[in-house]
Design a protein around this motif. Structure first.
Motif, mmCIF file in Angstrom:
data_model
loop_
_atom_site.group_PDB
_atom_site.id
_atom_site.type_symbol
_atom_site.label_atom_id
_atom_site.label_comp_id
_atom_site.label_asym_id
_atom_site.label_seq_id
_atom_site.Cartn_x
_atom_site.Cartn_y
_atom_site.Cartn_z
ATOM 1 N N UNK A 56 7.728 36.173 3.378
ATOM 2 C CA UNK A 56 6.989 35.086 4.004
ATOM 3 C C UNK A 56 6.506 35.531 5.372
ATOM 4 N N UNK A 57 5.225 35.262 5.676
ATOM 5 C CA UNK A 57 4.631 35.621 6.956
ATOM 6 C C UNK A 57 4.143 34.341 7.630
ATOM 7 N N UNK A 58 4.455 34.215 8.908
ATOM 8 C CA UNK A 58 4.055 33.043 9.674
ATOM 9 C C UNK A 58 2.635 33.272 10.207
ATOM 10 N N UNK A 59 1.670 32.624 9.586
ATOM 11 C CA UNK A 59 0.280 32.840 10.017
ATOM 12 C C UNK A 59 -0.523 31.552 9.948
ATOM 13 N N UNK A 60 -1.586 31.485 10.771
ATOM 14 C CA UNK A 60 -2.554 30.394 10.754
ATOM 15 C C UNK A 60 -3.934 31.002 10.541
ATOM 16 N N UNK A 105 -4.789 25.518 8.857
ATOM 17 C CA UNK A 105 -6.151 26.041 8.926
ATOM 18 C C UNK A 105 -6.862 25.287 10.039
ATOM 19 N N UNK A 106 -7.306 26.019 11.047
ATOM 20 C CA UNK A 106 -7.970 25.415 12.207
ATOM 21 C C UNK A 106 -9.455 25.750 12.142
ATOM 22 N N UNK A 128 -5.258 29.728 20.614
ATOM 23 C CA UNK A 128 -4.422 29.155 21.658
ATOM 24 C C UNK A 128 -3.819 27.810 21.249
ATOM 25 N N UNK A 129 -4.352 27.214 20.158
ATOM 26 C CA UNK A 129 -3.869 25.907 19.718
ATOM 27 C C UNK A 129 -2.720 26.008 18.725
ATOM 28 N N UNK A 130 -2.310 27.218 18.371
ATOM 29 C CA UNK A 130 -1.218 27.375 17.406
ATOM 30 C C UNK A 130 -0.174 28.340 17.947
#
Length: 421
Positions: A4-8, A37-38, A75-77
Motif C-alpha cells: 500500500x502506498x499513501x498517495x493523492x 483526487x484533487x 499543499x492541500x494534502x
C-alpha cells in the motif's frame, strides 16, 4: 502483492472536456486507490464542475497557470506521494496498481517517478505537424503529464516556480532544482496515454509564447539549460536570421522608394505625365502643364507598379489555390504581387534620380527571407500527410512563426533579465 502506498492525485484544469475522460479512466482503473483526487480549477472565473464519476475535491488557483495550480493541490494534502496528472491524459486500467509498484520499490534518495507517455498516432496516413509535436512529449524529460513526487521533496525545494505561466518548462525547472539537491528522479513501468487534440490553424504560432519561458529558464539555470533538460536544439537562431532579413528587406525597400521613386513605374508615369501635361497646358498654361504632368506621373508610376504586381500575383495565387487551398492561394497572391512589383520598380531604377543600392539590398534581403521561409515550410511539410489543408497551414504559419518567436523571446529576456535562482 503490491504494498500500500499513501498517495493523492492532483489534476490542474481549465475545464476542458478531456477532464471527464481522465476522471472516467481513473474511475475504471483497479488497484490501490488514491487517498483523494484533487482537481484544481485554474480558470480566472471558475464554474461548478458538476457531477464527476469519482469523488473529487475541487480547489481554485485564480488563473495563475498550471505551476500555481499544482502548488495549490500538493499543499492541500498530507499524503507521502503526489501523483500529478494533466487533464488531457488517460490512465491505463491497471494504472493504480502499477503506480503503487513503481513507488514502493524506491529508496529515500529518489524524489520522483515519471510514467511512460504514449501518444497514439494515425496508422493510415502520415502524422500532421501538430500530431508530431504532441508525440514529442513521449521523449520529454520529467514531464508532469504523469509524474509522482514525494511531498517532502516538493516542500524542500518550494514546489513549482509560479513565474512560469504555461504548461511549458515549469516541470523541467522543478526537476533540475530537485536534482541539484542531490536527489534522484526515475522512470517507472506504468504507462499513460496522451491523446492528440485539435488545436486550431494557428496553434503552432501561439506555441511560440514558450520562447519567453525559455528566457526565464536560461536565466535561472544558465547557458547549458537545454542540454541539462535533454532538449533538442532549437531553431531560434534561424528565426532571428529570417526575421532580420525580413526587416532589412522592408527597411531598404522603403529607403529605396524615398530616394529613387518607383523605377519602372516612374518611367510609365513620365509618359502618362507628358500626355496629361500637354492636354492640361492647352487649357491652363505652363504652370498647369507642369503641375498636371507631375501629378499624373506620380499616380501612374505607383499604379503601373501595382498593376504589374497584381497581375503576377493573380497567376501565382491561382496555382497555389489549386495545390494548397484558398487560404494559401490568397497568401501566395499577396506575396508574389509584392515581390514582382518590387522587381518591376527595381528593373529601371537607373533611370531615376536616386541611388540604386537600397533597392538592390532590399532584393537580396528579400531573397534570403524567402529562401529561409521556404526551407522552414518544406521541413515541416515533408514528414506530414501533405494534404491541401496541412500545406496551407504550414505555409502560412512558417511565415508568421519566425518573427513571433523572436518577439516572445525578446519579451522574455527583457522581463527576466534580472532573474537569478
Amino acid at each position: 502483492m503490491t504494498s500500500t502506498v499513501d498517495y493523492a492525485v492532483v489534476v490542474p484544469t481549465i475545464g476542458r472536456d478531456s477532464l471527464w475522460r481522465l476522471l472516467n479512466s481513473l474511475a475504471n482503473a483497479h488497484g490501490p486507490q488514491p487517498a483523494e483526487v484533487i482537481v484544481v480549477d485554474d480558470r480566472p472565473n471558475p464554474e461548478p464542475l458538476g457531477p464527476t464519476p469519482i469523488p473529487v475535491r475541487v480547489l481554485t488557483s485564480g488563473g495563475r497557470g498550471p505551476a500555481a495550480a499544482r502548488n495549490v493541490g500538493w499543499q492541500a494534502t498530507e499524503c507521502e506521494w503526489i501523483a500529478f496528472l494533466d487533464d488531457d491524459v488517460v490512465v491505463s486500467p491497471d494504472w493504480p496498481e502499477r503506480l503503487a509498484a513503481d513507488l514502493a520499490r524506491l529508496d529515500a534518495k529518489v524524489a520522483a517517478s515519471k510514467a511512460r507517455i504514449t501518444v497514439p498516432l494515425p496508422t493510415d496516413r502520415a502524422p500532421t505537424d501538430a500530431e508530431l509535436g504532441t508525440a514529442g512529449l513521449a521523449q520529454a524529460e520529467w514531464i508532469t503529464a504523469d509524474m509522482a513526487y514525494r511531498r517532502s521533496a516538493l516542500a524542500e525545494v518550494g514546489g513549482f516556480d509560479e513565474r512560469f505561466p504555461r504548461a511549458y518548462r515549469e516541470d523541467a525547472e522543478l526537476a533540475l532544482r530537485v536534482l541539484d539537491q542531490g536527489l534522484e528522479l526515475t522512470e517507472g513501468e506504468r504507462s499513460t496515454t496522451h491523446p492528440v487534440r485539435e488545436q486550431g490553424f494557428l496553434a503552432s504560432v501561439r506555441a511560440q509564447r514558450g520562447n519567453a519561458d525559455d528566457a526565464l529558464l536560461r536565466h535561472l539555470v544558465g547557458a547549458g539549460w537545454r542540454e541539462r533538460i535533454g532538449g533538442q536544439p532549437g531553431r531560434l537562431r534561424w528565426h532571428v536570421v529570417t526575421t532580420g532579413a525580413l526587416v532589412a528587406a522592408v527597411g531598404f525597400g522603403l529607403a529605396g522608394l524615398r530616394r529613387g521613386g518607383t523605377g519602372a513605374g516612374s518611367l510609365a508615369g513620365r509618359r502618362v505625365g507628358v500626355l496629361a501635361g500637354l492636354r492640361t497646358g492647352a487649357l491652363g498654361g505652363t504652370r498647369a502643364t507642369t503641375f498636371a504632368g507631375k501629378r499624373a506621373e506620380a499616380l501612374s508610376g505607383t499604379r503601373a507598379a501595382t498593376l504589374v504586381g497584381k497581375q503576377a500575383g493573380a497567376v501565382v495565387g491561382k496555382l497555389a489555390s489549386a495545390v494548397a487551398g484558398p487560404r494559401a492561394g490568397a497568401h501566395a497572391r499577396r506575396q508574389a504581387g509584392a515581390l514582382v512589383g518590387a522587381l518591376a520598380s527595381h528593373r529601371t531604377a537607373d533611370e531615376t534620380a536616386g541611388p540604386v543600392w537600397p533597392r538592390r539590398a532590399a532584393l537580396v534581403a528579400g531573397l534570403v527571407w524567402a529562401g529561409l521561409t521556404t526551407e522552414f515550410a518544406a521541413r515541416r511539410i515533408r514528414p506530414g500527410p501533405r494534404t491541401p489543408d496541412e500545406i496551407a497551414r504550414m505555409v502560412v504559419t512558417s511565415v508568421i512563426i519566425p518573427p513571433m518567436a523572436c518577439l516572445h523571446r525578446l519579451r522574455g529576456e527583457l522581463r527576466f533579465w534580472r532573474v537569478r535562482r
